[in-house]
Write a protein that holds these residues in place. Structure first.
Motif, short mmCIF file in Angstrom:
data_model
loop_
_atom_site.label_atom_id
_atom_site.label_comp_id
_atom_site.label_asym_id
_atom_site.label_seq_id
_atom_site.Cartn_x
_atom_site.Cartn_y
_atom_site.Cartn_z
N THR A 30 0.86 -1.17 0.00
CA THR A 30 0.00 0.00 0.00
C THR A 30 0.90 1.23 0.00
OG1 THR A 30 -1.78 -1.12 1.16
CG2 THR A 30 -1.75 1.28 1.29
N VAL A 31 0.70 2.09 -0.98
CA VAL A 31 1.52 3.29 -1.15
C VAL A 31 0.66 4.51 -0.89
CG1 VAL A 31 2.99 4.59 -2.73
CG2 VAL A 31 2.91 2.09 -2.88
N LEU A 32 1.14 5.43 -0.05
CA LEU A 32 0.43 6.65 0.27
C LEU A 32 0.97 7.77 -0.63
CD1 LEU A 32 0.63 6.21 4.09
CD2 LEU A 32 -1.37 5.84 2.67
N ALA A 33 0.37 7.93 -1.79
CA ALA A 33 0.79 8.94 -2.75
C ALA A 33 -0.24 10.06 -2.79
CB ALA A 33 0.94 8.32 -4.14
N ASP A 34 0.20 11.26 -3.19
CA ASP A 34 -0.72 12.39 -3.22
C ASP A 34 -1.62 12.40 -4.45
OD1 ASP A 34 1.29 13.10 -4.98
OD2 ASP A 34 1.90 14.88 -3.89
N GLU A 35 -1.33 11.53 -5.43
CA GLU A 35 -2.21 11.35 -6.59
C GLU A 35 -1.87 10.01 -7.23
OE1 GLU A 35 -1.10 14.74 -8.99
OE2 GLU A 35 0.17 13.48 -10.24
N SER A 37 -0.47 8.59 -10.05
CA SER A 37 0.36 8.76 -11.25
C SER A 37 1.70 8.08 -10.98
CB SER A 37 0.57 10.24 -11.57
OG SER A 37 1.40 10.85 -10.60
N ARG A 38 2.41 7.72 -12.02
CA ARG A 38 3.72 7.09 -11.83
C ARG A 38 4.69 8.00 -11.08
NH1 ARG A 38 4.88 3.39 -17.19
NH2 ARG A 38 3.01 2.12 -16.90
N PRO A 39 4.79 9.28 -11.44
CA PRO A 39 5.72 10.14 -10.67
C PRO A 39 5.34 10.24 -9.19
CG PRO A 39 5.15 11.19 -12.75
CD PRO A 39 4.26 10.00 -12.60
N ALA A 40 4.06 10.34 -8.88
CA ALA A 40 3.62 10.44 -7.48
C ALA A 40 3.91 9.15 -6.73
CB ALA A 40 2.15 10.80 -7.41
N LEU A 41 3.68 8.02 -7.36
CA LEU A 41 3.98 6.73 -6.73
C LEU A 41 5.48 6.59 -6.48
CD1 LEU A 41 1.55 4.39 -8.67
CD2 LEU A 41 1.40 5.04 -6.26
N ALA A 42 6.29 6.98 -7.44
CA ALA A 42 7.74 6.90 -7.28
C ALA A 42 8.21 7.80 -6.14
CB ALA A 42 8.44 7.27 -8.59
N ARG A 43 7.68 9.03 -6.05
CA ARG A 43 8.04 9.94 -4.96
C ARG A 43 7.66 9.34 -3.61
NH1 ARG A 43 5.87 13.79 -8.39
NH2 ARG A 43 3.93 13.87 -7.19
N ALA A 44 6.46 8.78 -3.54
CA ALA A 44 5.99 8.20 -2.28
C ALA A 44 6.85 7.00 -1.87
CB ALA A 44 4.53 7.79 -2.41
N GLY A 48 9.39 6.37 1.43
CA GLY A 48 9.02 5.32 2.38
C GLY A 48 7.57 5.37 2.80
N HIS A 49 6.74 6.10 2.08
CA HIS A 49 5.32 6.24 2.42
C HIS A 49 4.55 5.00 1.95
CE1 HIS A 49 5.63 10.92 2.46
NE2 HIS A 49 6.34 10.35 3.41
N ALA A 50 4.84 3.88 2.59
CA ALA A 50 4.24 2.61 2.16
C ALA A 50 4.29 1.61 3.32
CB ALA A 50 5.01 2.05 0.96
N TYR A 51 3.46 0.60 3.19
CA TYR A 51 3.54 -0.55 4.09
C TYR A 51 3.14 -1.80 3.33
CZ TYR A 51 -1.55 -0.18 4.85
OH TYR A 51 -2.91 -0.13 4.70
N VAL A 52 3.60 -2.94 3.84
CA VAL A 52 3.37 -4.23 3.20
C VAL A 52 2.16 -4.90 3.85
CG1 VAL A 52 4.33 -6.53 2.80
CG2 VAL A 52 5.79 -4.49 2.61
N ALA A 72 5.55 19.80 13.54
CA ALA A 72 5.89 18.83 12.50
C ALA A 72 5.05 17.56 12.65
CB ALA A 72 7.36 18.49 12.55
N SER A 73 4.71 16.97 11.53
CA SER A 73 4.04 15.67 11.56
C SER A 73 4.51 14.85 10.37
CB SER A 73 2.52 15.83 11.55
OG SER A 73 2.09 16.40 10.33
N GLY A 74 4.32 13.54 10.47
CA GLY A 74 4.74 12.66 9.40
C GLY A 74 4.04 11.33 9.48
N THR A 75 4.38 10.47 8.52
CA THR A 75 3.79 9.14 8.43
C THR A 75 4.91 8.16 8.10
OG1 THR A 75 1.99 7.85 7.46
CG2 THR A 75 3.16 9.37 5.99
N PHE A 76 4.55 6.99 7.60
CA PHE A 76 5.53 5.97 7.23
C PHE A 76 6.69 6.60 6.47
CE2 PHE A 76 1.22 4.15 6.60
CZ PHE A 76 1.23 3.19 7.60
N GLY A 77 7.92 6.31 6.89
CA GLY A 77 9.11 6.73 6.17
C GLY A 77 9.58 8.14 6.45
#
Length: 157
Positions: A30-35, A37-44, A48-52, A72-77
């Protein structure tokens, strides 16, 4: 975890195929991307914005991680420049499983998942002796057989 402790910023992802029967090809990332698209998935993924989901989308719980330190706040990665952070880990669809809390790859807590939409809150801290990436806090869900999810960690630097 050893690679992370040594300073290699790796992202956990899954992949398998089904050439030999129905017990292969069941993991998902599961990838947490902002949209979508391939570029957004690659950035995510680079972030490290992902989990298995070790048992696939249908049989693994869903995770959400939010770490907060001051403004500040963040998520996976994500990395937070802080000595401490409040972390909320939400597990959906994990009733009967347990949440493993890991610090620098070592289990520090094992908490029964208390419902179908359940949140565990903890205070994560930066620890002396952590590697060059800082102290990393990871989360996994497990059932009686093994891991059902593996989250990329949150780093405190």
């Amino acid at each position: 975890h050893d690679l992370l402790r040594r300073g290699h910023r790796v992202t956990a992802v899954s992949g398998s195929d089904d050439k030999l029967g129905d017990h292969y090809g069941m993991t998902a990332t599961t990838v947490l991307a902002d949209e979508l698209s391939r570029p957004a998935l690659a950035r995510a993924l680079r972030a490290g914005h992902a989990y298995v989901r070790a048992l696939g989308v249908d049989r693994s719980p869903e995770l959400d991680v939010v770490a907060s330190a001051g403004d500040a706040s963040g998520t996976f990665g994500d990395s937070l420049a802080a000595d401490e952070a409040e972390v909320a880990v939400t597990v959906r669809g994990g009733t009967g499983q347990r949440l493993r809390v890991l610090c620098d790859g070592h289990e520090v807590d094992l908490v029964p998942v208390g419902g179908d939409d359940w949140t565990h809150r903890l205070r994560a801290d930066r620890r002396p002796g952590s590697g060059p990436l800082g102290t990393f806090w990871g989360f996994e869900t497990v059932d009686e057989v093994g891991r059902t999810t593996i989250a990329n960690p949150v780093f405190l630097t």
